[in-house]
Design a protein around this motif. Structure first.
Motif, PDB file in Angstrom:
ATOM      1  N   ALA A 382      11.646  84.547 -32.356  1.00 19.23           N
ATOM      2  CA  ALA A 382      11.696  85.574 -31.313  1.00 19.23           C
ATOM      3  C   ALA A 382      11.352  84.988 -29.954  1.00 19.23           C
ATOM      4  CB  ALA A 382      10.757  86.723 -31.661  1.00 19.23           C
ATOM      5  N   ALA A 383      10.333  84.148 -29.916  1.00 17.95           N
ATOM      6  CA  ALA A 383       9.931  83.537 -28.649  1.00 17.95           C
ATOM      7  C   ALA A 383      11.003  82.597 -28.123  1.00 17.95           C
ATOM      8  CB  ALA A 383       8.609  82.797 -28.833  1.00 17.95           C
ATOM      9  N   ALA A 384      11.516  81.724 -29.010  1.00 18.49           N
ATOM     10  CA  ALA A 384      12.456  80.695 -28.569  1.00 18.49           C
ATOM     11  C   ALA A 384      13.791  81.292 -28.125  1.00 18.49           C
ATOM     12  CB  ALA A 384      12.678  79.686 -29.697  1.00 18.49           C
ATOM     13  N   LEU A 385      14.364  82.175 -28.946  1.00 19.66           N
ATOM     14  CA  LEU A 385      15.663  82.742 -28.582  1.00 19.66           C
ATOM     15  C   LEU A 385      15.539  83.762 -27.453  1.00 19.66           C
ATOM     16  CD1 LEU A 385      17.546  83.111 -31.983  1.00 19.66           C
ATOM     17  CD2 LEU A 385      17.611  81.256 -30.323  1.00 19.66           C
ATOM     18  N   GLY A 386      14.377  84.399 -27.337  1.00 16.91           N
ATOM     19  CA  GLY A 386      14.155  85.274 -26.181  1.00 16.91           C
ATOM     20  C   GLY A 386      14.219  84.500 -24.888  1.00 16.91           C
ATOM     21  N   ALA A 387      13.620  83.295 -24.901  1.00 14.58           N
ATOM     22  CA  ALA A 387      13.577  82.477 -23.689  1.00 14.58           C
ATOM     23  C   ALA A 387      14.896  81.755 -23.423  1.00 14.58           C
ATOM     24  CB  ALA A 387      12.444  81.460 -23.796  1.00 14.58           C
ATOM     25  N   SER A 388      15.579  81.317 -24.489  1.00 16.92           N
ATOM     26  CA  SER A 388      16.756  80.472 -24.286  1.00 16.92           C
ATOM     27  C   SER A 388      18.084  81.226 -24.306  1.00 16.92           C
ATOM     28  CB  SER A 388      16.799  79.383 -25.368  1.00 16.92           C
ATOM     29  OG  SER A 388      17.001  79.950 -26.659  1.00 16.92           O
ATOM     30  N   VAL A 389      18.113  82.410 -24.953  1.00 17.12           N
ATOM     31  CA  VAL A 389      19.380  83.130 -25.100  1.00 17.12           C
ATOM     32  C   VAL A 389      19.320  84.518 -24.457  1.00 17.12           C
ATOM     33  CG1 VAL A 389      21.075  84.053 -26.728  1.00 17.12           C
ATOM     34  CG2 VAL A 389      19.934  81.884 -27.221  1.00 17.12           C
ATOM     35  N   VAL A 410      10.367  89.965 -22.847  1.00 15.18           N
ATOM     36  CA  VAL A 410       9.846  88.749 -23.453  1.00 15.18           C
ATOM     37  C   VAL A 410      10.178  88.813 -24.933  1.00 15.18           C
ATOM     38  CG1 VAL A 410       7.565  89.777 -23.905  1.00 15.18           C
ATOM     39  CG2 VAL A 410       7.776  87.288 -23.674  1.00 15.18           C
ATOM     40  N   GLY A 411      10.350  87.651 -25.568  1.00 14.02           N
ATOM     41  CA  GLY A 411      10.633  87.621 -26.997  1.00 14.02           C
ATOM     42  C   GLY A 411      11.903  88.376 -27.325  1.00 14.02           C
ATOM     43  N   LEU A 475      23.140  87.112 -31.381  1.00 13.64           N
ATOM     44  CA  LEU A 475      22.756  87.493 -30.022  1.00 13.64           C
ATOM     45  C   LEU A 475      23.928  87.352 -29.058  1.00 13.64           C
ATOM     46  CD1 LEU A 475      19.198  85.911 -29.755  1.00 13.64           C
ATOM     47  CD2 LEU A 475      19.740  88.352 -29.761  1.00 13.64           C
ATOM     48  N   LYS A 476      24.672  86.284 -29.173  1.00 17.39           N
ATOM     49  CA  LYS A 476      25.809  86.086 -28.278  1.00 17.39           C
ATOM     50  C   LYS A 476      26.889  87.138 -28.533  1.00 17.39           C
ATOM     51  CE  LYS A 476      24.966  81.207 -27.341  1.00 17.39           C
ATOM     52  NZ  LYS A 476      25.432  79.803 -27.506  1.00 17.39           N
TER      53      LYS A 476
END
Length: 494
Positions: A382-389, A410-411, A475-476
């Motif tokens: 959740a943290a990583a894809l929230g920030a990167s995607v 966030v997240g 997500l995409k």
């Protein structure tokens, strides 16, 4: 990806007339007309079964009374099944769930490890009274306490988030001996009597008699500042000054608790500015007021941390949770209690309880969910894809669509503020709009569904809150669908 449907999509339902019958007659008719072929998914393409969908819808409309709704004005979708980040209807149409149910399927639908844990617990012990020590209950409490901040090591289990808030505030009043509770206008804390009164949004109005001992105040929200602030620092300072003044004029010795959603959810996903929650904590400590953080929606990985309080390094006296604790598979909520509050009830009985407090099936689901989240790195996902995607994707959409006034989150916890005019920040629809006044948001929501996502829409906002274990590809896919739907909202920009 090939997914097999589970038993919840194989419904032994006959015609609409059969559904209206009673007793043995109904059972015999249902047996005769039983179960068309079960829905299956091949490559995530569900096979339609509209006859069953029609029967399900007819029974719903005849007998189910829905929350927060004018019963004759709603048209609920008949859902045939769900798996992972998707669900599908009886016409064979699937949706990427960008709402996570009601922001609770943090590990998606039908996770096999949690389904198996519920089945195993049901085979061993389906239920037991709350006064006993039961393995699933004890283990769930231990795992939750390990993840809560500070010394919130005692867990009182409830059936959901609203009654968790009810009991947290009861504990605060009994611990302090004071009657009042302060809460923010932009908030939602539940639908039971006390919880709906501490709620700030319009769902409170029908139940608010002004006698619940609740005082509302403005929490920080720079985009729609009540304090004429121009920076986050100004918004934080002025919001704290406003709260301090409210405490002073209400009488500090009359206030038992301040309750805040760590990050408000339904009200708009507004992460507080740096220093605000620490400032509230200091005001509480100065005046002997308890700080209650409502993490019903924000907790259990939603913000890329186990609890949103961890983002702000603040420890409350009481913390409420529900939803993501077991991904909503079996109803469960609770209150995490500090040592000082727990001590109040060491030799003094706590005057409250629930028949199903710590229900074994719900607790077994919580144990399995927490273990799955650890083993599969779901909080980190959740943290990583929230920030990167998600964050970059939503900001890119904002650049293309003039209807987007602000992106925040966030997240896996994001909101888009939709506006008619970016300069004036006029909302796309008026506050608490209904009927024709809400037509632009209704058109946006319809376009989102047509594009293949199920949105979370509230007032002039759409929230992006998919499961915390959603994939980058999903997500995409969802962002592309959101892009198409926002084009419809653009048509209402001034």
């Amino acid at each position: 990806m090939t997914v097999a449907c589970h038993d919840d999509s194989r419904l032994s339902i006959g015609c609409v007339d059969n559904l209206s019958r009673k007793g043995p007659e109904r059972r015999q008719a249902a047996d005769v007309a039983a179960a068309p072929a079960p829905l299956t998914l091949g490559g995530m393409t569900p096979q339609p079964n509209p006859e069953v969908g029609t029967a399900v819808k007819a029974a719903d409309r005849a007998h189910v009374f829905h929350s927060w709704s004018a019963q004759e004005l709603i048209d609920p979708l008949a859902v045939a099944g769900a798996q992972g980040s998707y669900f599908w209807d009886y016409d064979g149409r699937r949706y990427l769930d960008f709402a996570s149910g009601l922001v609770y399927t943090n590990i998606g639908y039908q996770h096999p490890a949690v389904v198996a844990a519920i089945q195993e617990q049901a085979a061993r012990m389906t239920t037991f009274a709350p006064a006993f020590a039961v393995e699933a209950r004890s283990e769930a409490a231990r795992l939750i306490a390990e993840r809560t901040p500070g010394d919130l090591d005692r867990i009182f289990f409830t059936n959901g988030g609203a009654d968790a808030v009810e009991h947290a505030l009861r504990m605060a009043r009994l611990h302090t001996g004071r009657p009042k509770v302060l809460s923010a206008y932009r908030s939602y804390h539940g639908g039971t009597q006390q919880a709906v009164n501490v709620t700030g949004d319009p769902r409170r109005w029908a139940s608010d008699t002004g006698t619940a001992g609740v005082v509302h105040f403005w929490a920080p929200f720079l985009y729609r500042s009540r304090f004429y602030a121009e920076t986050e620092e100004q918004e934080c300072a002025r919001a704290l000054e406003h709260l301090e003044t409210t405490i002073a004029f209400e009488g500090p010795s009359t206030i038992a608790a301040i309750i805040l959603e760590t990050i408000p959810g339904t009200a708009g996903i507004m992460p507080p500015p740096a220093g605000y929650l620490a400032g509230v904590r200091e005001l509480c400590d100065r005046h002997g007021i308890l700080l209650v953080l409502d993490e019903v929606m924000a907790g259990f990985g939603r913000t890329g941390t186990w609890f949103a309080a961890g983002l702000y390094d603040v420890v409350p006296d009481l913390l409420t949770f529900a939803k993501g604790v077991n991904s909503g598979y079996v109803p469960l909520g609770g209150v995490a209690i500090s040592g000082a509050v727990a001590e109040t009830f060491a030799r003094r009985p706590y005057p409250g309880g629930l028949t199903y407090s710590g229900h074994p099936l719900a607790c077994a689901a919580a144990v399995a969910t927490i273990n799955v989240m650890e083993e599969e790195g779901i909080v980190g996902n959740a943290a990583a894809l929230g920030a990167s995607v998600v964050g970059p994707g939503l900001r890119a959409l904002a650049e293309r669509h003039p209807c987007v006034g602000e992106v925040r989150g966030v997240g896996m916890f994001w909101a888009l503020e939709l506006v008619r005019d970016r300069e004036t920040r006029e909302p796309l629809v008026p506050y608490n709009a209904t009927g024709e006044a809400n037509a632009p948001m209704a058109a946006f929501a319809a376009a989102a569904k047509e594009a293949g996502i199920w949105p979370f829409v509230n007032m002039n906002r759409t929230h992006v809150v998919p499961p915390c274990n959603v994939s980058e590809a999903e997500l995409k896919e969802g962002l592309a669908a959101l892009d198409a739907a926002l084009t419809v909202a653009d048509g209402h920009v001034a």
